[in-house]
Enzyme design. Structure first.
Site: not given
Length: 372
Positions: A158, A185, A188, A284, A325, A353
């Site tokens: 990440r 991502h 996700q 987002d 998310c 997740r």
């Protein structure tokens, strides 16, 4: 009885050891002796390193959602469903395996879900904060990737930039999964697809998913890739200013993915046009970490016409899902009434997740054709 081996041929001893390992590994669920593999690199003692039995594509490198085929994505979601239905059946799926989780950006969901998931699968996670030793500074990414490949079984990253993920994927000899960068991502995306499958009777078939907000965004990019690979429609809508526009390379990539997967994407600059007859509306955060002052004010003014409200949701289909998310800021990218309303599935996304990543990690380590 003690068998004396002092005068035995070393090559014969190594071959015998390999055969024992292969026979023992074949007893594991989903493993087959014919698919056993050895690492192509050498240890410091010049002996081949045993890397366990593998099936399917290995080592898989997940840079973006587009790194996975439709078949691979469905293998992940199918396994995630099975794990969610009967989690105790998979408590040894990654027994004795280790995940190295590199973190350059802060996270709640990513860290907790990765560490919890590996523990539930019988494995172990090493959380490595890159604030303590920045990636590519004191030691090159090349050396980092090659060294940790000798220690652990799978790596997630990440990080701030796609270049770091690209180099880790290039140099590592173990599976590498992008846990978020500025370009994608994929973890996700798998969780979101699983959530959509759970809430829509038709799944993703004939679906219109609309992303509304800042389109120069890793989530927008991977949602476009997801649509093009899986065969549904993604509409992305945001301000006309250059700083909010989709990168041209992503447009070209998605055009190529759409030829194979049969999906499509549309770019527009109208919130209401994007929301009309949508099956899913997605938002987002408008403000990434570190944005403040004048820049924050400018972004807020440009993005406010794209805030998702209850009136926006009324333009969509009656059974439209609202997705975010997280983290989310009520009163910015969407109103509190939408985020906390009956069409919102944000906490199911967050939970998934865990299940999607457990499935992806299991298949990454054991091979995409692992049987369960």
């Amino acid at each position: 009885a003690i068998r004396h081996t002092r005068n035995r041929d070393p090559a014969a001893m190594l071959a015998s050891s390999r055969n024992l390992l292969v026979r023992g590994a074949s007893a594991l669920r989903g493993a087959a002796p014919a698919t056993a593999r050895f690492a192509t690199f050498k240890s410091s003692s010049a002996k081949p390193l045993w890397d366990g039995p593998k099936v399917g594509e290995y080592p898989i490198k997940v840079r973006t959602l587009g790194s996975l085929s439709k078949e691979q994505i469905l293998k992940v979601t199918d396994l995630a469903k099975a794990m969610k239905k009967d989690p105790h059946a998979f408590t040894s799926a990654l027994k004795g395996r280790t995940l190295l989780a590199l973190f350059e950006k802060p996270s709640l969901r990513t860290r907790v879900s990765l560490e919890t998931g590996m523990m539930q699968l019988g494995g172990h996670t090493i959380f490595y904060n890159l604030d303590d030793s920045p990636l590519g500074k004191k030691e090159s990414i090349l050396d980092t990737a090659r060294v940790v490949s000798r220690y652990v079984d799978v790596m997630t990253a990440r990080v701030n930039t796609r270049m770091a993920v690209d180099e880790l994927c290039k140099e590592a000899t173990i599976p590498v999964i992008n846990a978020l960068d500025d370009y994608a991502h994929p973890c996700q995306m798998l969780a979101d697809l699983l959530t959509i499958m759970e809430h829509r009777p038709a799944g993703y078939a004939n679906m219109k998913l609309s992303f509304i907000g800042d389109c120069q965004n890793n989530m927008a990019y991977d949602l476009m890739r997801l649509a093009c690979v899986m065969g549904f429609e993604c509409v992305v809508s945001g301000p006309t200013e250059k700083s909010f526009n989709i990168e041209w390379g992503v447009v070209q990539e998605c055009e190529e993915l759409a030829v194979i997967g049969g999906g499509k994407f549309t770019i527009c600059h109208s919130r209401d046009e994007a929301a009309k007859d949508a099956d899913v509306i997605y938002c987002d955060s408008w403000m990434s970490y570190g944005i403040s002052g004048d820049e924050r004010k400018e972004r807020f003014e440009a993005l406010m016409p794209f805030q998702v409200t209850e009136d926006t949701m009324k333009l969509a289909k009656k059974d439209c899902l609202f997705m975010n998310c997280l983290p989310a800021i009520r009163g910015e990218e969407m109103t509190a009434e939408v985020l906390d309303g009956p069409q919102s599935v944000i906490y199911d996304q967050a939970e998934n997740r865990l299940w999607a990543q457990k499935a992806l990690l299991t298949l990454a380590v054991n091979g995409m054709d692992w049987k369960y």
